[in-house]
Design a protein around this motif. Structure first.
Motif, PDB file in Angstrom:
ATOM      1  N   ARG A  66       0.811  -1.210   0.000  1.00  0.00           N
ATOM      2  CA  ARG A  66       0.000   0.000   0.000  1.00  0.00           C
ATOM      3  C   ARG A  66       0.852   1.270   0.000  1.00  0.00           C
ATOM      4  NH1 ARG A  66      -4.955   0.202   3.896  1.00  0.00           N
ATOM      5  NH2 ARG A  66      -5.418  -1.474   2.465  1.00  0.00           N
ATOM      6  N   ASP A  67       1.908   1.296   0.806  1.00  0.00           N
ATOM      7  CA  ASP A  67       2.759   2.494   0.873  1.00  0.00           C
ATOM      8  C   ASP A  67       3.472   2.747  -0.462  1.00  0.00           C
ATOM      9  OD1 ASP A  67       2.040   2.953   3.495  1.00  0.00           O
ATOM     10  OD2 ASP A  67       3.747   1.821   4.296  1.00  0.00           O
ATOM     11  N   LYS A  68       3.927   1.678  -1.068  1.00  0.00           N
ATOM     12  CA  LYS A  68       4.617   1.819  -2.353  1.00  0.00           C
ATOM     13  C   LYS A  68       3.653   2.249  -3.452  1.00  0.00           C
ATOM     14  CE  LYS A  68       8.266  -1.131  -0.965  1.00  0.00           C
ATOM     15  NZ  LYS A  68       8.966  -2.331  -0.964  1.00  0.00           N
ATOM     16  N   LEU A  69       2.428   1.762  -3.375  1.00  0.00           N
ATOM     17  CA  LEU A  69       1.405   2.171  -4.325  1.00  0.00           C
ATOM     18  C   LEU A  69       1.089   3.660  -4.166  1.00  0.00           C
ATOM     19  CD1 LEU A  69      -0.758   1.494  -6.473  1.00  0.00           C
ATOM     20  CD2 LEU A  69      -2.297   0.948  -4.573  1.00  0.00           C
ATOM     21  N   LYS A  70       0.956   4.114  -2.939  1.00  0.00           N
ATOM     22  CA  LYS A  70       0.675   5.529  -2.695  1.00  0.00           C
ATOM     23  C   LYS A  70       1.824   6.408  -3.178  1.00  0.00           C
ATOM     24  CE  LYS A  70      -2.527   5.133   1.133  1.00  0.00           C
ATOM     25  NZ  LYS A  70      -2.805   5.449   2.543  1.00  0.00           N
ATOM     26  N   THR A  71       3.052   5.962  -2.937  1.00  0.00           N
ATOM     27  CA  THR A  71       4.220   6.716  -3.405  1.00  0.00           C
ATOM     28  C   THR A  71       4.233   6.811  -4.924  1.00  0.00           C
ATOM     29  OG1 THR A  71       5.473   5.929  -1.487  1.00  0.00           O
ATOM     30  CG2 THR A  71       6.732   6.832  -3.327  1.00  0.00           C
ATOM     31  N   MET A  72       3.968   5.701  -5.568  1.00  0.00           N
ATOM     32  CA  MET A  72       3.941   5.669  -7.029  1.00  0.00           C
ATOM     33  C   MET A  72       2.836   6.579  -7.571  1.00  0.00           C
ATOM     34  SD  MET A  72       3.217   2.477  -9.615  1.00  0.00           S
ATOM     35  CE  MET A  72       1.485   2.414  -9.195  1.00  0.00           C
ATOM     36  N   ASN A  73       1.633   6.476  -7.013  1.00  0.00           N
ATOM     37  CA  ASN A  73       0.517   7.296  -7.481  1.00  0.00           C
ATOM     38  C   ASN A  73       0.741   8.782  -7.235  1.00  0.00           C
ATOM     39  OD1 ASN A  73      -1.014   5.273  -8.610  1.00  0.00           O
ATOM     40  ND2 ASN A  73      -2.125   4.853  -6.715  1.00  0.00           N
ATOM     41  N   THR A  74       1.329   9.113  -6.103  1.00  0.00           N
ATOM     42  CA  THR A  74       1.625  10.511  -5.804  1.00  0.00           C
ATOM     43  C   THR A  74       2.599  11.084  -6.821  1.00  0.00           C
ATOM     44  OG1 THR A  74       1.255  10.117  -3.451  1.00  0.00           O
ATOM     45  CG2 THR A  74       2.495  12.099  -4.048  1.00  0.00           C
ATOM     46  N   CYS A  75       3.628  10.313  -7.126  1.00  0.00           N
ATOM     47  CA  CYS A  75       4.618  10.753  -8.108  1.00  0.00           C
ATOM     48  C   CYS A  75       3.972  10.933  -9.485  1.00  0.00           C
ATOM     49  CB  CYS A  75       5.765   9.754  -8.184  1.00  0.00           C
ATOM     50  SG  CYS A  75       7.054  10.218  -9.345  1.00  0.00           S
ATOM     51  N   LEU A  76       3.208   9.943  -9.916  1.00  0.00           N
ATOM     52  CA  LEU A  76       2.571  10.021 -11.232  1.00  0.00           C
ATOM     53  C   LEU A  76       1.533  11.141 -11.304  1.00  0.00           C
ATOM     54  CD1 LEU A  76       2.146   6.233 -12.060  1.00  0.00           C
ATOM     55  CD2 LEU A  76       3.682   7.855 -13.180  1.00  0.00           C
ATOM     56  N   ASN A  77       0.772  11.317 -10.241  1.00  0.00           N
ATOM     57  CA  ASN A  77      -0.236  12.381 -10.228  1.00  0.00           C
ATOM     58  C   ASN A  77       0.389  13.766 -10.266  1.00  0.00           C
ATOM     59  OD1 ASN A  77      -2.405  10.638 -10.233  1.00  0.00           O
ATOM     60  ND2 ASN A  77      -2.586  10.602  -8.004  1.00  0.00           N
ATOM     61  N   SER A  78       1.528  13.920  -9.606  1.00  0.00           N
ATOM     62  CA  SER A  78       2.181  15.230  -9.621  1.00  0.00           C
ATOM     63  C   SER A  78       2.755  15.550 -10.990  1.00  0.00           C
ATOM     64  CB  SER A  78       3.275  15.292  -8.558  1.00  0.00           C
ATOM     65  OG  SER A  78       4.359  14.450  -8.915  1.00  0.00           O
ATOM     66  N   ARG A  79       3.161  14.527 -11.719  1.00  0.00           N
ATOM     67  CA  ARG A  79       3.754  14.732 -13.042  1.00  0.00           C
ATOM     68  C   ARG A  79       2.741  14.721 -14.182  1.00  0.00           C
ATOM     69  NH1 ARG A  79       8.723  16.912 -13.475  1.00  0.00           N
ATOM     70  NH2 ARG A  79       9.798  16.417 -11.566  1.00  0.00           N
ATOM     71  N   THR A  80       1.512  14.305 -13.912  1.00  0.00           N
ATOM     72  CA  THR A  80       0.494  14.288 -14.962  1.00  0.00           C
ATOM     73  C   THR A  80      -0.675  15.204 -14.606  1.00  0.00           C
ATOM     74  OG1 THR A  80      -0.538  12.337 -13.974  1.00  0.00           O
ATOM     75  CG2 THR A  80       1.034  11.956 -15.774  1.00  0.00           C
ATOM     76  N   SER A  81      -0.391  16.257 -13.876  1.00  0.00           N
ATOM     77  CA  SER A  81      -1.442  17.191 -13.475  1.00  0.00           C
ATOM     78  C   SER A  81      -1.865  18.062 -14.653  1.00  0.00           C
ATOM     79  CB  SER A  81      -0.959  18.072 -12.321  1.00  0.00           C
ATOM     80  OG  SER A  81       0.087  18.906 -12.771  1.00  0.00           O
ATOM     81  N   ARG A  82      -2.949  18.736 -14.489  1.00  0.00           N
ATOM     82  CA  ARG A  82      -3.469  19.634 -15.524  1.00  0.00           C
ATOM     83  C   ARG A  82      -2.479  20.770 -15.808  1.00  0.00           C
ATOM     84  NH1 ARG A  82      -6.470  19.188 -19.736  1.00  0.00           N
ATOM     85  NH2 ARG A  82      -7.850  20.911 -20.100  1.00  0.00           N
ATOM     86  N   GLU A  83      -1.817  21.242 -14.754  1.00  0.00           N
ATOM     87  CA  GLU A  83      -0.850  22.331 -14.914  1.00  0.00           C
ATOM     88  C   GLU A  83       0.329  21.903 -15.791  1.00  0.00           C
ATOM     89  OE1 GLU A  83      -1.910  21.368 -11.776  1.00  0.00           O
ATOM     90  OE2 GLU A  83      -3.388  22.983 -11.576  1.00  0.00           O
ATOM     91  N   GLU A  84       0.809  20.688 -15.573  1.00  0.00           N
ATOM     92  CA  GLU A  84       1.923  20.184 -16.380  1.00  0.00           C
ATOM     93  C   GLU A  84       1.512  20.023 -17.846  1.00  0.00           C
ATOM     94  OE1 GLU A  84       5.132  19.599 -15.440  1.00  0.00           O
ATOM     95  OE2 GLU A  84       4.602  20.462 -13.504  1.00  0.00           O
TER      96      GLU A  84
END
Length: 104
Positions: A66-84
């Motif tokens: 679960r922790d690794k999944l959250k880390t992965m999703n956080t990283c991907l979400n920050s890099r695929t945001s609407r602003e980016e």
């Protein structure tokens, strides 16, 4: 009595420069594809950690990784945001305008 109206075939809006105001659908899709590629490249280590964890724990992957999944999703979400995505689109639009100005 009445004034005569002179009809003119001139453009009522004056001279317009051919400016680029939008990207085509294909260009937008290319921006989205580039965004995903860059995000996967940037988050490669967290993705790899989650994949390794999921290989070790087949059934209990949702609890143990679960922790690794959250880390992965956080990283991907920050890099695929609407602003980016908007930053990439603006850069593409600026390049398109510069190319068009060079042609003229």
């Amino acid at each position: 009595m009445g004034k005569t109206v002179q009809l003119s075939k001139e453009n009522p809006f004056g001279e317009r420069k051919a400016e680029v105001h939008a990207l085509t659908r294909a260009e937008e899709e290319a921006c989205y594809k580039d965004l995903k590629e860059k995000a996967l490249e940037y988050c490669q280590s967290s993705i790899k950690e989650f994949v390794e964890c999921s290989k070790e724990h087949n059934v209990t992957v949702m609890w143990t990784c679960r922790d690794k999944l959250k880390t992965m999703n956080t990283c991907l979400n920050s890099r695929t945001s609407r602003e980016e995505l908007d930053k990439l689109k603006l850069a593409k639009l600026a390049a398109k305008r510069a190319e068009r100005e060079q042609q003229q």
